[in-house]
Write an enzyme that holds these catalytic residues in place. Sequence first.
Site, PDB file in Angstrom:
ATOM      1  N   HIS A  87       1.134  -1.286  -0.018  1.00  0.00           N
ATOM      2  CA  HIS A  87       0.237   0.100   0.004  1.00  0.00           C
ATOM      3  C   HIS A  87       0.897   1.125  -0.173  1.00  0.00           C
ATOM      4  O   HIS A  87       0.725   2.150  -0.828  1.00  0.00           O
ATOM      5  CB  HIS A  87      -0.772   0.084   1.396  1.00  0.00           C
ATOM      6  CG  HIS A  87      -2.052  -0.770   0.984  1.00  0.00           C
ATOM      7  ND1 HIS A  87      -2.678  -1.113   2.267  1.00  0.00           N
ATOM      8  CD2 HIS A  87      -2.699  -1.410   0.045  1.00  0.00           C
ATOM      9  CE1 HIS A  87      -3.788  -2.029   2.015  1.00  0.00           C
ATOM     10  NE2 HIS A  87      -3.853  -2.165   0.781  1.00  0.00           N
ATOM     11  N   TYR A 138      -9.454   4.536   2.932  1.00  0.00           N
ATOM     12  CA  TYR A 138     -10.006   3.441   3.645  1.00  0.00           C
ATOM     13  C   TYR A 138     -11.570   3.398   3.831  1.00  0.00           C
ATOM     14  O   TYR A 138     -12.286   2.413   3.659  1.00  0.00           O
ATOM     15  CB  TYR A 138      -9.559   3.456   4.983  1.00  0.00           C
ATOM     16  CG  TYR A 138      -8.000   2.584   4.889  1.00  0.00           C
ATOM     17  CD1 TYR A 138      -7.992   1.045   5.042  1.00  0.00           C
ATOM     18  CD2 TYR A 138      -7.072   3.251   4.414  1.00  0.00           C
ATOM     19  CE1 TYR A 138      -6.920   0.594   4.898  1.00  0.00           C
ATOM     20  CE2 TYR A 138      -5.841   2.406   4.253  1.00  0.00           C
ATOM     21  CZ  TYR A 138      -5.968   1.078   4.441  1.00  0.00           C
ATOM     22  OH  TYR A 138      -4.649   0.615   4.106  1.00  0.00           O
ATOM     23  N   GLU A 175       0.803   2.002   8.030  1.00  0.00           N
ATOM     24  CA  GLU A 175       1.254   2.676   6.938  1.00  0.00           C
ATOM     25  C   GLU A 175       1.619   4.231   7.416  1.00  0.00           C
ATOM     26  O   GLU A 175       2.486   4.534   6.600  1.00  0.00           O
ATOM     27  CB  GLU A 175       0.111   2.670   5.892  1.00  0.00           C
ATOM     28  CG  GLU A 175      -0.286   1.327   5.158  1.00  0.00           C
ATOM     29  CD  GLU A 175      -1.367   1.045   4.598  1.00  0.00           C
ATOM     30  OE1 GLU A 175      -2.089   2.139   4.285  1.00  0.00           O
ATOM     31  OE2 GLU A 175      -1.625  -0.164   4.427  1.00  0.00           O
ATOM     32  N   THR A 232      15.710 -11.311 -10.368  1.00  0.00           N
ATOM     33  CA  THR A 232      16.040  -9.986 -10.027  1.00  0.00           C
ATOM     34  C   THR A 232      16.316  -9.667  -8.594  1.00  0.00           C
ATOM     35  O   THR A 232      17.407  -9.082  -8.118  1.00  0.00           O
ATOM     36  CB  THR A 232      15.075  -8.847 -10.685  1.00  0.00           C
ATOM     37  OG1 THR A 232      13.749  -9.047 -10.198  1.00  0.00           O
ATOM     38  CG2 THR A 232      15.157  -8.783 -12.166  1.00  0.00           C
ATOM     39  N   GLY A 275       3.390 -10.582  -7.914  1.00  0.00           N
ATOM     40  CA  GLY A 275       1.764 -10.387  -8.043  1.00  0.00           C
ATOM     41  C   GLY A 275       1.206 -10.181  -6.754  1.00  0.00           C
ATOM     42  O   GLY A 275       1.971 -10.551  -5.784  1.00  0.00           O
TER      43      GLY A 275
END
Length: 406
Positions: A85, A95, A137, A278, A395
């Site tokens: 996020h 949110y 976050e 990678t 993903g």
Amino acid sequence: MLTEQQKEIIKSTAPVLREHGTKITSRFYNLLFENHPELLNIFNQANQKQGKQQQALANSIIAAAEHIEQLEEIMPVVEQIAHKHRSIGVTADQYPIVGENLLQAIADVLGENATDDILNAWKDAYEVIANIFIEVEANMYEQAELQEGGWEGYKDFYVAQKVKESDVITSFYLRPVDQMPLPTFNPGQYISLKVTIPGETYTHVRQYSLSNKPNEECYRISIKREADYDPNGIVSNFMHEQVNEGDTIPISAPAGDFTLDVTNAKPLVLIGAGVGVTPMMSMIHTVVKEQPNRPVTFIHAVRDEQVQAFKTEVENLMTNHHHINPLTVYSNPINDQQLKHHEQGYITKEWLELNIRNFNSEFYFCGPTPFMESLIQSLTELGVTSDQVHYEFFGPKEPLNAPTYA
Ligand SMILES: Cc1cc2nc3c(=O)[nH]c(=O)nc-3n(C[C@H](O)[C@H](O)[C@H](O)COP(=O)(O)OP(=O)(O)OC[C@H]3O[C@@H](n4cnc5c(N)ncnc54)[C@H](O)[C@@H]3O)c2cc1C
Ligand code: HEM
């Protein structure tokens, strides 16, 4: 705060919501994008089309609700999602939007079974869960911005060098346009880049692992051109075909919890399948610099030499680090020459048994989901435990159909 009665409602209705999971999540995304088309700028539409993200977001809310009495148990998962996020730029004010549309989707799918008590309990539970994410976050945003050379959200970088690594993989060396120092990162982390493609209504955001080591002058990302399926990958093709040296792209600061622990001296096994190599490149460069005595087995599973990136780069590292054992497994080699020093086939349990000298190692790997499932299965059978195993998805994180660890 949830009341005891609400907690009971959540626990008793979570299985019902799970049962209707796909219907609820599909309805949820339809509503979300209908009511807030601007969110199409941040959600990966290819993941949507393939149903991956639908499974991930709303299902994780239901999973969190199931743990509503012991939310501390889901903190590692919260951290992993919060990294994604933060990297993308999800904000606290989004949110309530997700909450409203999720609640509406639950109401629509459950119909008259969705009583006011049930809907209110889910509304409050969502708020509790959302607040945990928002707090985690907020700390991550602060750290990303306040670190040396840090920034908020996306910042323009220019392509200092574009280097072809194989028939399908090209590296981009990125430098900040404002010439500020580059924040360090942990090997294994990724950045998000946001591209505006002519003719496209919305921006496209994608993650790319950093493929060089920290504390250099550039960030290096290495992108595989996705052209094997119809439609071609939009961002990777754009990057290969349209983005050249001198062009700028906005990127966010490095993120992610798939990181190499350089305080651990146990032997290291790095396994990359295809472009999954990678993050392994960042890790091997870091070990060479910081842990010169740590034994490393570096395994690259790849179709053939034409599509194999970084072969020479890894071999060159052996001059500065005498404990690297590089191995390549070609699934479809072009000629016998390639097989002189390497293997043909796939990484099976038998192959691992023959080639890994010490199973008391730390294993880091990245590749397609079936590859990772099979690897976990084999490693488990060979006695490797869950704390020795670290892996990354290119993903949305998916449940792996592999054994849980003893
Ligand atoms: C943490 C992380 C790190 C990553 N690191 C790397 C990296 O180092 N290097 C790298 O190359 N990639 C990396 N990726 C993957 C990268 O983010 C992109 O997913 C990848 O480049 C494909 O993006 P794209 O826009 O080219 O393809 P997309 O347009 O997103 O398409 C992806 C696939 O979906 C299919 N698809 C698209 N639209 C549809 C549709 N309408 N219906 C059915 N199928 C469809 C396409 O055929 C294609 O196969 C990473 C991903 C994550 C999450
Ligand atoms: C409590 C609320 C939320 C939960 C539990 C949640 C959960 C998730 C999960 C599980 C993922 C996949 C992570 C991965 O890649 O492994 C994800 C990705 C994502 N989330 Fe959330 N999320 C929440 C809120 C939000 C909000 C409010 C937004 C912004 C509108 C948002 C936007 C996204 C985006 C854009 C992605 C990446 C999608 C992609 O690239 O396919 N999420 N979220």
